[in-house]
Write a protein that holds these residues in place. Sequence first.
Motif, PDB file in Angstrom:
ATOM      1  N   TYR A 198       0.892  -1.165   0.000  1.00  0.00           N
ATOM      2  CA  TYR A 198       0.000   0.000   0.000  1.00  0.00           C
ATOM      3  C   TYR A 198       0.924   1.207   0.000  1.00  0.00           C
ATOM      4  O   TYR A 198       1.468   1.542   1.054  1.00  0.00           O
ATOM      5  N   THR A 231       3.985   1.165   2.255  1.00  0.00           N
ATOM      6  CA  THR A 231       3.861   0.063   3.227  1.00  0.00           C
ATOM      7  C   THR A 231       3.841  -1.283   2.529  1.00  0.00           C
ATOM      8  O   THR A 231       2.984  -1.544   1.683  1.00  0.00           O
ATOM      9  N   ALA A 274       2.734  -4.591   3.036  1.00  0.00           N
ATOM     10  CA  ALA A 274       1.816  -5.253   3.975  1.00  0.00           C
ATOM     11  C   ALA A 274       2.077  -6.753   4.047  1.00  0.00           C
ATOM     12  O   ALA A 274       2.131  -7.320   5.139  1.00  0.00           O
ATOM     13  N   ARG A 294       0.512 -11.104  14.757  1.00  0.00           N
ATOM     14  CA  ARG A 294       0.180  -9.937  15.589  1.00  0.00           C
ATOM     15  C   ARG A 294      -0.648  -8.946  14.777  1.00  0.00           C
ATOM     16  O   ARG A 294      -0.803  -9.116  13.562  1.00  0.00           O
ATOM     17  N   ASN A 295      -1.145  -7.893  15.420  1.00  0.00           N
ATOM     18  CA  ASN A 295      -1.850  -6.840  14.701  1.00  0.00           C
ATOM     19  C   ASN A 295      -0.910  -6.251  13.655  1.00  0.00           C
ATOM     20  O   ASN A 295       0.246  -5.958  13.948  1.00  0.00           O
ATOM     21  N   GLY A 296      -1.412  -6.119  12.449  1.00  0.00           N
ATOM     22  CA  GLY A 296      -0.605  -5.508  11.395  1.00  0.00           C
ATOM     23  C   GLY A 296       0.301  -6.489  10.667  1.00  0.00           C
ATOM     24  O   GLY A 296       1.096  -6.093   9.807  1.00  0.00           O
ATOM     25  N   ALA A 297       0.197  -7.782  10.984  1.00  0.00           N
ATOM     26  CA  ALA A 297       1.081  -8.774  10.355  1.00  0.00           C
ATOM     27  C   ALA A 297       0.693  -9.074   8.908  1.00  0.00           C
ATOM     28  O   ALA A 297       1.455  -9.703   8.170  1.00  0.00           O
ATOM     29  N   GLY A 298      -0.509  -8.640   8.509  1.00  0.00           N
ATOM     30  CA  GLY A 298      -0.913  -8.855   7.122  1.00  0.00           C
ATOM     31  C   GLY A 298      -1.996  -9.902   6.940  1.00  0.00           C
ATOM     32  O   GLY A 298      -2.281 -10.318   5.805  1.00  0.00           O
ATOM     33  N   LYS A 299      -2.646 -10.300   8.025  1.00  0.00           N
ATOM     34  CA  LYS A 299      -3.663 -11.363   7.933  1.00  0.00           C
ATOM     35  C   LYS A 299      -4.856 -10.912   7.090  1.00  0.00           C
ATOM     36  O   LYS A 299      -5.273 -11.610   6.162  1.00  0.00           O
ATOM     37  N   THR A 300      -5.395  -9.751   7.441  1.00  0.00           N
ATOM     38  CA  THR A 300      -6.585  -9.277   6.706  1.00  0.00           C
ATOM     39  C   THR A 300      -6.249  -8.999   5.247  1.00  0.00           C
ATOM     40  O   THR A 300      -7.021  -9.349   4.347  1.00  0.00           O
ATOM     41  N   THR A 301      -5.090  -8.406   5.024  1.00  0.00           N
ATOM     42  CA  THR A 301      -4.682  -8.137   3.644  1.00  0.00           C
ATOM     43  C   THR A 301      -4.615  -9.449   2.848  1.00  0.00           C
ATOM     44  O   THR A 301      -5.091  -9.519   1.709  1.00  0.00           O
ATOM     45  N   GLU A 321     -10.742 -13.205  12.042  1.00  0.00           N
ATOM     46  CA  GLU A 321     -10.821 -12.955  13.486  1.00  0.00           C
ATOM     47  C   GLU A 321     -12.167 -13.381  14.107  1.00  0.00           C
ATOM     48  O   GLU A 321     -12.829 -12.563  14.765  1.00  0.00           O
TER      49      GLU A 321
HETATM   50  N1  LIG Z   1      -5.930   0.044   2.906  1.00  0.00           N
HETATM   51  C1  LIG Z   1      -4.719   0.197   3.433  1.00  0.00           C
HETATM   52  N2  LIG Z   1      -3.952   1.249   3.123  1.00  0.00           N
HETATM   53  C2  LIG Z   1      -2.717   1.408   3.653  1.00  0.00           C
HETATM   54  N3  LIG Z   1      -2.136   0.521   4.488  1.00  0.00           N
HETATM   55  C3  LIG Z   1      -2.849  -0.556   4.833  1.00  0.00           C
HETATM   56  C4  LIG Z   1      -4.168  -0.787   4.332  1.00  0.00           C
HETATM   57  N4  LIG Z   1      -4.637  -1.956   4.857  1.00  0.00           N
HETATM   58  C5  LIG Z   1      -3.646  -2.431   5.644  1.00  0.00           C
HETATM   59  N5  LIG Z   1      -2.576  -1.596   5.629  1.00  0.00           N
HETATM   60  C6  LIG Z   1      -1.296  -1.811   6.348  1.00  0.00           C
HETATM   61  O1  LIG Z   1      -0.809  -3.081   5.966  1.00  0.00           O
HETATM   62  C7  LIG Z   1      -0.245  -3.759   7.087  1.00  0.00           C
HETATM   63  C8  LIG Z   1      -0.973  -5.076   7.295  1.00  0.00           C
HETATM   64  O2  LIG Z   1      -2.313  -4.812   7.744  1.00  0.00           O
HETATM   65  P1  LIG Z   1      -3.429  -5.945   7.920  1.00  0.00           P
HETATM   66  O3  LIG Z   1      -4.686  -5.234   8.318  1.00  0.00           O
HETATM   67  O4  LIG Z   1      -3.443  -6.805   6.743  1.00  0.00           O
HETATM   68  O5  LIG Z   1      -2.861  -6.754   9.145  1.00  0.00           O
HETATM   69  P2  LIG Z   1      -3.607  -7.710  10.156  1.00  0.00           P
HETATM   70  O6  LIG Z   1      -2.640  -8.793  10.460  1.00  0.00           O
HETATM   71  O7  LIG Z   1      -4.927  -8.085   9.633  1.00  0.00           O
HETATM   72  O8  LIG Z   1      -3.778  -6.790  11.410  1.00  0.00           O
HETATM   73  P3  LIG Z   1      -5.011  -6.634  12.417  1.00  0.00           P
HETATM   74  O9  LIG Z   1      -4.995  -7.858  13.276  1.00  0.00           O
HETATM   75  O10 LIG Z   1      -4.631  -5.376  13.155  1.00  0.00           O
HETATM   76  O11 LIG Z   1      -6.235  -6.471  11.559  1.00  0.00           O
HETATM   77  C9  LIG Z   1      -0.341  -2.795   8.256  1.00  0.00           C
HETATM   78  O12 LIG Z   1       0.883  -2.083   8.326  1.00  0.00           O
HETATM   79  C10 LIG Z   1      -1.472  -1.885   7.844  1.00  0.00           C
HETATM   80  O13 LIG Z   1      -1.307  -0.599   8.445  1.00  0.00           O
END
Ligand SMILES: Nc1ncnc2c1ncn2[C@@H]1O[C@H](COP(=O)(O)OP(=O)(O)OP(=O)(O)O)[C@@H](O)[C@H]1O
Length: 241
Positions: free
Chosen positions: A15, A18, A20, A39-46, A156
């Motif tokens: 992104y 970043t 991700a 962990r939070n921000g590890a990229g799971k949702t992406t 989640e």
């Molecule tokens: N739409 C977006 N635009 C910019 N950066 C993004 C976007 N979506 C996610 N990120 C960044 O990409 C990285 C991975 O985020 P992601 O949400 O995939 O992680 P996650 O493991 O699902 O975290 P969480 O448990 O907090 O949801 C993070 O640094 C986040 O800030």
Amino acid sequence: MTAPPVRFESLTKRYGATLAVEDVSFEVAPGRITGLLGRNGAGKTTSLRALLGLVAPTSGRALVFGRPYAALGTPQRVGVSIDGIGSTPGATVAGELGIWATAMGLSRAHVERALGEVGLSDVAGRKVAKLSQGMRQRLALATAFVADPELVILDEPATGLDPSGIRWLRRVLRERAARGTTVLLSSHLLAEVEETVDDVVILDRTVRYAGSLESLTSGGVQRLEDRFFSLVDAEEQYSHG
Ligand SMILES: Nc1ncnc2c1ncn2[C@@H]1O[C@H](COP(=O)(O)OP(=O)(O)OP(=O)(O)O)[C@@H](O)[C@H]1O
């Protein structure tokens, strides 16, 4: 050879500045429960959003039954619960689920079965806005289950559940898996999913481990949490995350 339910092939997503997720590759085995843990921000949702075609990969790809999700032709094969996939303001529990069912060409009987499966039959007429977080998680699960899919993808699902809700979730997912459904769930709650998952993918922007929970924890001798931190070396970030 039949394609696995889920396959990531060197998926990278940026992104802007970043990074991700980077070079993520793993497969999900049929009929098993796989936890995508990080962990939070590890990229799971992406990663899950890329799998569902909700974000475009920068490179690589993620496939469902050997195809991009959008090209599946039979989306009913896959049940999804992920934030940001609609909820209708003002709808009742049965109404909300009915919208999904209608969109997939399913009958009222599917709605009733799914509500029963997640224990929401008694509140079918209640407004979604009035549900507790735990009940919302159950409704999200019902949405994923309504078509009786072969593969369920849950972002989640344990968040917001109390200990009895977590036990309940474990039982429901185990029963599904016993009937042959493949489950891919993401979680940052390691202890909560430790007794639920068969296989584990540890993500910390890239894959740190992909394999059975049994091998990771030496047959349960080591705690998942300890193995997790030894792999991602992120205790500091995690405790602040
Ligand atoms: N739409 C977006 N635009 C910019 N950066 C993004 C976007 N979506 C996610 N990120 C960044 O990409 C990285 C991975 O985020 P992601 O949400 O995939 O992680 P996650 O493991 O699902 O975290 P969480 O448990 O907090 O949801 C993070 O640094 C986040 O800030």
